[in-house]
Scaffold this motif. Sequence first.
Motif, mmCIF file in Angstrom:
data_model
loop_
_atom_site.group_PDB
_atom_site.id
_atom_site.type_symbol
_atom_site.label_atom_id
_atom_site.label_comp_id
_atom_site.label_asym_id
_atom_site.label_seq_id
_atom_site.Cartn_x
_atom_site.Cartn_y
_atom_site.Cartn_z
ATOM 1 N N PHE A 116 33.958 41.197 43.171
ATOM 2 C CA PHE A 116 33.342 42.518 43.235
ATOM 3 C C PHE A 116 34.019 43.492 42.274
ATOM 4 O O PHE A 116 33.350 44.287 41.611
ATOM 5 N N GLN A 117 35.341 43.444 42.189
ATOM 6 C CA GLN A 117 36.059 44.320 41.266
ATOM 7 C C GLN A 117 35.641 44.042 39.826
ATOM 8 O O GLN A 117 35.396 44.969 39.052
ATOM 9 N N ARG A 118 35.529 42.779 39.459
ATOM 10 C CA ARG A 118 35.135 42.414 38.093
ATOM 11 C C ARG A 118 33.707 42.849 37.779
ATOM 12 O O ARG A 118 33.379 43.128 36.632
ATOM 13 N N LEU A 119 32.860 42.870 38.809
ATOM 14 C CA LEU A 119 31.459 43.268 38.615
ATOM 15 C C LEU A 119 31.252 44.768 38.776
ATOM 16 O O LEU A 119 30.130 45.255 38.646
ATOM 17 N N GLY A 120 32.311 45.506 39.085
ATOM 18 C CA GLY A 120 32.198 46.953 39.250
ATOM 19 C C GLY A 120 31.584 47.362 40.578
ATOM 20 O O GLY A 120 31.051 48.460 40.708
ATOM 21 N N ILE A 121 31.665 46.493 41.574
ATOM 22 C CA ILE A 121 31.126 46.782 42.906
ATOM 23 C C ILE A 121 32.275 47.320 43.754
ATOM 24 O O ILE A 121 33.255 46.631 43.995
ATOM 25 N N ASN A 122 32.153 48.560 44.192
ATOM 26 C CA ASN A 122 33.233 49.247 44.887
ATOM 27 C C ASN A 122 33.189 48.978 46.389
ATOM 28 O O ASN A 122 32.489 49.665 47.129
ATOM 29 N N VAL A 123 33.928 47.951 46.817
ATOM 30 C CA VAL A 123 34.028 47.586 48.232
ATOM 31 C C VAL A 123 35.503 47.305 48.520
ATOM 32 O O VAL A 123 36.173 46.661 47.722
#
Length: 96
Positions: free
Chosen positions: A73-80
């Motif tokens: 998620f961090q690599r894809l820019g998904i903020n969770v």
Amino acid sequence: MAVATIECDEIYTIDEGIELIEKYITAFGKIKKVEMKENFIKLTNESGYNMSMYGVFSCGYAGGGPSGTYDLFQRLGINVSKEFIYENEEFMFKIK
């Protein structure tokens, strides 16, 4: 241009899973929805196509699989947050 639906069940490590998703993410397009249940992840793009994997990424506990989910998620820019991934055995959310 989006690629067709991609299903993968022959990836065995988190690094392989991240590598595969990063390989196709530009062609796949913008992720609009994320679904996770135990060790199954499904990403849906703005055209409604899916990219899914079984057995690599996971959620619902503190461990390697959920940490890999967080890294993806961090690599894809998904903020969770990690805590969200660790505390939920399944989830679905949309991305604006």
